[in-house]
Write an enzyme that holds these catalytic residues in place. Structure first.
Site, PDB file in Angstrom:
ATOM      1  CB  CYS A  97      46.555  -8.122  13.062  1.00  0.00           C
ATOM      2  SG  CYS A  97      44.859  -8.035  12.486  1.00  0.00           S
ATOM      3  CB  CYS A 103      44.362 -11.219  12.382  1.00  0.00           C
ATOM      4  SG  CYS A 103      44.645  -9.754  11.431  1.00  0.00           S
ATOM      5  CG  ASP A 104      46.648 -13.064  15.076  1.00  0.00           C
ATOM      6  OD1 ASP A 104      46.129 -13.866  14.278  1.00  0.00           O
ATOM      7  OD2 ASP A 104      47.671 -12.412  14.815  1.00  0.00           O
TER       8      ASP A 104
END
Ligand code: NDP
Length: 314
Positions: A138, A141-142
């Site tokens: 992701c 997200c990261d």
């Protein structure tokens, strides 16, 4: 029945666009829906950024915000939204049984499945070992953790193209590893990738191994045409190669295809079990869009209401 058993008229499993839309319709029809959100409340849209193709948002909307709005709308009409994961089901009788988090039993007259799909992985030992230490599925997200660094992303669909573009705004360089000599992504998404000066596309390229002991230090890649191997010095490795439907818990009960997508009667959300309805990505391997998931969530609630009325349960 154990004393923790509860009976509900309409149980919704999953909390993406399909689940919340089903909840809005079911709640407005006085079906008193109870929703178990699953491991990732809000579903896949909570790990995306701009959603530009959902009608009604002319300026676009952030995925997580959209799911907060969906939840608020479902709760406004009385949906009981709960944290919890359905770990077992028993569809033997007319009243359907589910177990939540391995302990709480809930029985339901009707069930709407909206469990969505999850990211797929390459299956390399190094990928598993370094997951969370530089390996991620992701980018949204990261990606932030790799600000100012060099990263690689594998995949060539819309997700990979979107995530590569996202990463290109944070990272100094993005290597896109494409296993064939063309991309599956839509033309507009491909163009965005090509327009980004710091994305390098490696065609006909396979991932051999992700390098590093405790954190990602590089990736060994192979050109499938020449057989030549080389190393890219990267600190982040993103996987964007598609998804698997979250339907394992229904195996043996519901008809599904060989990948696990639930089968529904054409033009409806009906599964092979009376009173159990399927919606969203768990039953859709073709469209997989927020708006189609919402549409099938609506269908499932309408089908469930009709079913309950016919059975004299509503
Ligand atoms: P897709 O299934 O569309 O694409 C997966 C990609 O990963 C393919 O390019 C495939 O290669 C590649 N791949 C699969 N396995 C491997 C492997 N082992 N090694 C290397 N590469 C691999 O998945 P997406 O998640 O990209 O998209 C899913 C759906 O969601 C699509 O319908 C898409 O259009 C939609 N979507 C739409 C968005 C939007 O409109 N904003 C954003 C994101 C997704 P190959 O092509 O060779 O098979």
């Amino acid at each position: 029945m154990s004393d923790t058993t509860e009976h509900v008229k309409c149980l919704i499993i999953g909390s993406g666009p399909a689940g919340y839309t089903a909840a809005i319709y079911a709640a407005r029809a006085e079906m008193k829906p109870v929703m178990y959100q699953g491991l990732q409340p809000g579903g896949q849209l909570t790990i995306t950024t701009d959603v530009e193709n959902y009608p009604g948002y002319p300026e676009g909307v952030q995925g997580p915000q959209m799911m907060i709005d969906f939840q608020k709308q479902a709760e406004r009409f009385g949906t009981d939204v709960r944290w919890g994961m359905v770990t077992e089901v028993d569809f033997t009788g007319p009243v359907h049984k589910v177990t939540v988090d391995g302990e709480k039993e809930v029985t339901a007259d009707s069930i709407i499945i909206a469990t969505g799909a999850s990211a797929k992985w390459l299956g390399l030992e190094s990928e598993e070992r370094l997951n969370g230490h530089g390996v991620s599925a992701c980018a949204v997200c990261d990606g932030f953790f790799f600000k100012g660094q060099e990263v690689a992303i594998v995949g060539a669909g819309d997700t990979a193209a979107e995530e590569a573009t996202y990463l290109s705004k944070l990272c100094t360089k993005v290597h896109m590893l494409v296993r064939r000599d063309e991309m599956r992504a839509s033309a507009i998404m491909q163009q965005r990738v090509k327009d980004a000066a710091n994305i390098e596309i490696h065609w006909n390229t396979e991932t051999v191994e992700i390098l590093g002991d405790k954190a990602v230090e590089g990736v060994r890649i192979k050109n499938t045409e020449s057989g030549e191997e080389s190393t890219l010095n990267i600190t982040g490795f993103f996987v964007a190669i598609g998804h698997k439907p979250n339907t394992d818990v229904f195996k043996g009960w519901l008809d599904m295809d060989d990948v696990g997508y639930l089968k529904v009667k054409p033009g409806s959300s009906k599964t092979n079990i009376e009173g159990v309805f399927a919606s969203g990505d768990a039953a859709d391997k073709i469209y997989r869009q927020a708006v189609t998931a919402a549409g099938t969530g609506c269908m499932a609630a309408l089908d469930a209401e009709r079913y309950l009325s016919e059975k004299g349960l509503h």
